[in-house]
Write an enzyme that holds these catalytic residues in place. Structure first.
Site, PDB file in Angstrom:
ATOM      1  N   LYS A 143     -17.239   8.056  16.037  1.00 58.44           N
ATOM      2  CA  LYS A 143     -15.885   7.328  16.207  1.00 58.44           C
ATOM      3  C   LYS A 143     -14.815   8.439  16.316  1.00 58.44           C
ATOM      4  O   LYS A 143     -14.716   9.569  14.859  1.00 58.44           O
ATOM      5  CB  LYS A 143     -15.367   6.073  15.801  1.00 58.44           C
ATOM      6  CG  LYS A 143     -15.384   6.112  14.555  1.00 58.44           C
ATOM      7  CD  LYS A 143     -15.141   4.489  13.911  1.00 58.44           C
ATOM      8  CE  LYS A 143     -14.791   4.178  12.636  1.00 58.44           C
ATOM      9  NZ  LYS A 143     -15.300   2.790  11.859  1.00 58.44           N
TER      10      LYS A 143
ATOM     11  N   ARG B 262     -11.840  -9.333  10.284  1.00 56.56           N
ATOM     12  CA  ARG B 262     -11.216  -8.668  10.780  1.00 56.56           C
ATOM     13  C   ARG B 262     -11.789  -8.756  12.030  1.00 56.56           C
ATOM     14  O   ARG B 262     -11.377  -9.578  12.622  1.00 56.56           O
ATOM     15  CB  ARG B 262     -11.322  -7.424  10.145  1.00 56.56           C
ATOM     16  CG  ARG B 262     -10.353  -5.753  10.946  1.00 56.56           C
ATOM     17  CD  ARG B 262     -10.902  -4.398  10.780  1.00 56.56           C
ATOM     18  NE  ARG B 262     -12.372  -3.996  10.842  1.00 56.56           N
ATOM     19  CZ  ARG B 262     -12.039  -3.098  10.266  1.00 56.56           C
ATOM     20  NH1 ARG B 262     -11.245  -2.252  10.395  1.00 56.56           N
ATOM     21  NH2 ARG B 262     -13.827  -2.575  10.603  1.00 56.56           N
TER      22      ARG B 262
ATOM     23  N   TYR C 147      10.859  22.831  -0.491  1.00 61.79           N
ATOM     24  CA  TYR C 147      12.075  22.270  -0.098  1.00 61.79           C
ATOM     25  C   TYR C 147      12.288  21.311  -0.860  1.00 61.79           C
ATOM     26  O   TYR C 147      11.538  20.629  -1.868  1.00 61.79           O
ATOM     27  CB  TYR C 147      11.599  21.486   1.723  1.00 61.79           C
ATOM     28  CG  TYR C 147      11.304  21.486   2.682  1.00 61.79           C
ATOM     29  CD1 TYR C 147      12.785  22.693   2.593  1.00 61.79           C
ATOM     30  CD2 TYR C 147      10.178  22.401   2.871  1.00 61.79           C
ATOM     31  CE1 TYR C 147      13.049  23.299   4.040  1.00 61.79           C
ATOM     32  CE2 TYR C 147      10.598  22.870   4.585  1.00 61.79           C
ATOM     33  CZ  TYR C 147      11.550  23.412   4.807  1.00 61.79           C
ATOM     34  OH  TYR C 147      12.129  24.065   5.987  1.00 61.79           O
TER      35      TYR C 147
ATOM     36  N   MET D 286       5.736  21.888   6.169  1.00 64.96           N
ATOM     37  CA  MET D 286       4.983  21.175   8.557  1.00 64.96           C
ATOM     38  C   MET D 286       4.082  23.095   7.837  1.00 64.96           C
ATOM     39  O   MET D 286       2.891  22.664   8.318  1.00 64.96           O
ATOM     40  CB  MET D 286       5.603  21.672   9.269  1.00 64.96           C
ATOM     41  CG  MET D 286       5.281  21.354  10.084  1.00 64.96           C
ATOM     42  SD  MET D 286       5.998  21.510  11.400  1.00 64.96           S
ATOM     43  CE  MET D 286       7.764  19.886  11.443  1.00 64.96           C
TER      44      MET D 286
HETATM   45  C1  LIG Z   1     -16.548   2.898  10.940  1.00 63.84           C
HETATM   46  C2  LIG Z   1     -17.605   2.221  11.415  1.00 63.84           C
HETATM   47  C3  LIG Z   1     -18.759   2.184  10.303  1.00 63.84           C
HETATM   48  C4  LIG Z   1     -19.453   3.388   9.857  1.00 63.84           C
HETATM   49  O1  LIG Z   1     -18.340   3.591   8.267  1.00 63.84           O
HETATM   50  P1  LIG Z   1     -18.676   4.333   7.081  1.00 63.84           P
HETATM   51  O2  LIG Z   1     -17.417   3.684   5.939  1.00 63.84           O
HETATM   52  O3  LIG Z   1     -17.949   5.857   7.109  1.00 63.84           O
HETATM   53  O4  LIG Z   1     -19.747   4.883   6.736  1.00 63.84           O
HETATM   54  C5  LIG Z   1     -20.018   1.468  10.177  1.00 63.84           C
HETATM   55  N1  LIG Z   1     -19.720   0.139  11.381  1.00 63.84           N
HETATM   56  C6  LIG Z   1     -18.592  -0.051  11.578  1.00 63.84           C
HETATM   57  C7  LIG Z   1     -18.219  -1.470  12.532  1.00 63.84           C
HETATM   58  C8  LIG Z   1     -17.479   0.823  12.233  1.00 63.84           C
HETATM   59  O5  LIG Z   1     -16.584   0.116  12.826  1.00 63.84           O
END
Ligand SMILES: *Cc1c(COP(=O)(O)O)cnc(C)c1O
Length: 361
Positions: A33, A129, A255, A303
């Site tokens: 992702k 969540r 800065y 930046m």
């Molecule tokens: C992002 C995610 C993972 C991977 O998590 P990591 O901590 O990066 O290994 C696994 N399961 C779900 C549901 C996720 O959203």
């Protein structure tokens, strides 16, 4: 040309996948992702397409990008669909979906898919969540398993604190999950471990593991764990020293003038700033490598540039190579200096051109 660049080592990525898969002992879903945590989702997935058991993404847009890149492996939508209108596309592109809320279960029931569909039904075992509550879960399972087109059902959950090795929460979540799983038909496949759980909590390894961060060669575990030694960093972010000046003691740099030299200091200016994704609030003392030697960030990150201390590096100067994070400077070490995380640093890379090496198939 501006010397800032990132190289992505796909051989290291494939290597880390093999480490994860071997540790898990079953199937491993490569989580790609957020553009493969900043590493390029299409490039990373192509490097693994013949080998991975599947890929995990956050949404259908990311899944379709992979299908357009020619990826044939299973792809799991880790948050499911955002509205029921996505279900025909999910079928058309042979995607697997998570169902994590009662409305998603209702939508699957109403949709009655024509083709066999794989659903990962998510339990909220305590992260609070996404996921069905323990009270909702078994009934949802029964409703989905009564649908003839839903052929693969996987029981899943997700941990909130698996990177804290002395935390009881992971065991509590595991017990909650196991109690529910025990009421499902024997042999029901399960998936519970992310990277941290896979490496540090062996009891969480089930039919499917879901490594993300570890595939990119780093971790956020709060205590040493031998499993991290086998990982190889994938992203290497580098640039060059584009200006050098000598300052007397008592001179402010950059800065805000917040950093003032304590002694005569040779300052190098590096073409890398927060618009590239370098942490804006990295404090003085954050490590940087120049020609392979460690030195420190001094002065506020701006930046497009940042400033470093070259006082003790007599042979380095204009044009010297600078590694911001990568092979010789772990991203999680840099992150730890600025209340940052390797997740955010990797996914935050911007503007810097990326080049992919290795794993050409
Ligand atoms: C992002 C995610 C993972 C991977 O998590 P990591 O901590 O990066 O290994 C696994 N399961 C779900 C549901 C996720 O959203």
């Amino acid at each position: 040309m501006r010397p800032a660049h990132a190289t992505i080592d796909l051989d290291a990525f494939v290597h880390n996948y093999r480490v994860a898969k071997q540790l898990g002992g079953g199937k491993a879903l490569a989580v790609v992702k957020a553009d493969a945590y900043g590493h390029g989702a299409a490039q990373c997935a192509r490097a693994l397409d013949c080998e991975a058991d599947g890929f995990g993404v956050a949404c259908i847009e990311e899944a379709l990008e992979l299908r357009e890149a020619g990826i044939r492996s299973p792809i799991v939508l880790l948050e499911g669909f955002f509205d029921a209108g996505e279900l025909p596309l999910i079928e058309q592109h042979d995607l697997w979906t998570v169902a994590a809320s009662p409305w998603q279960v209702d939508a699957l029931e109403r949709h009655r898919p024509a083709k066999p569909l794989t659903v990962w039904l998510k339990l909220d075992s305590g992260m609070h969540r996404l996921g069905l509550s323990p009270g909702e879960y078994v009934q949802a399972w029964q409703r989905l398993s009564a649908l003839p087109s839903i052929t693969g059902l996987v029981a899943m959950t997700h941990f909130s604190r698996a990177d804290e090795l002395a935390q009881p929460r992971t065991d509590e979540q595991l017990s909650t999950f196991d109690a529910i799983h025990a009421t499902l038909p024997p042999g029901t496949p399960a998936s519970i471990a992310n990277s941290a759980a896979l490496m540090a909590w062996p009891r969480t390894r089930r039919e499917w593991v879901r490594p993300g961060l570890m595939l990119y060669g780093t971790h956020m575990l709060d205590a040493p764990c031998a499993e991290t030694d086998a990982l190889r960093p994938v992203m290497h972010v580098a640039s060059k020293v584009i200006a050098v000046r000598d300052l007397a003691a008592g001179e402010p740099i950059g800065y805000g003038g917040g950093f003032v030299t304590e002694a005569p200091t040779r300052v190098g200016v590096v073409a890398m700033g927060y618009a590239d994704g370098y942490p804006q609030y990295a404090p003085a003392g954050t490590p940087v490598l120049v020609d392979g030697h460690r030195t420190r960030l001094i002065g506020r990150v701006s930046m497009d540039m940042l400033t470093i201390d070259l006082t003790d590096l007599a042979s380095s100067g204009l044009g010297s190579g600078v590694e911001l994070w990568g092979r010789h400077l772990p991203v999680n070490e840099v992150a730890s200096h600025g209340h940052n995380s390797p997740y955010r640093m990797l996914t935050g890379l911007k503007r810097v051109p990326r080049q992919w090496h290795g794993a050409s198939r």
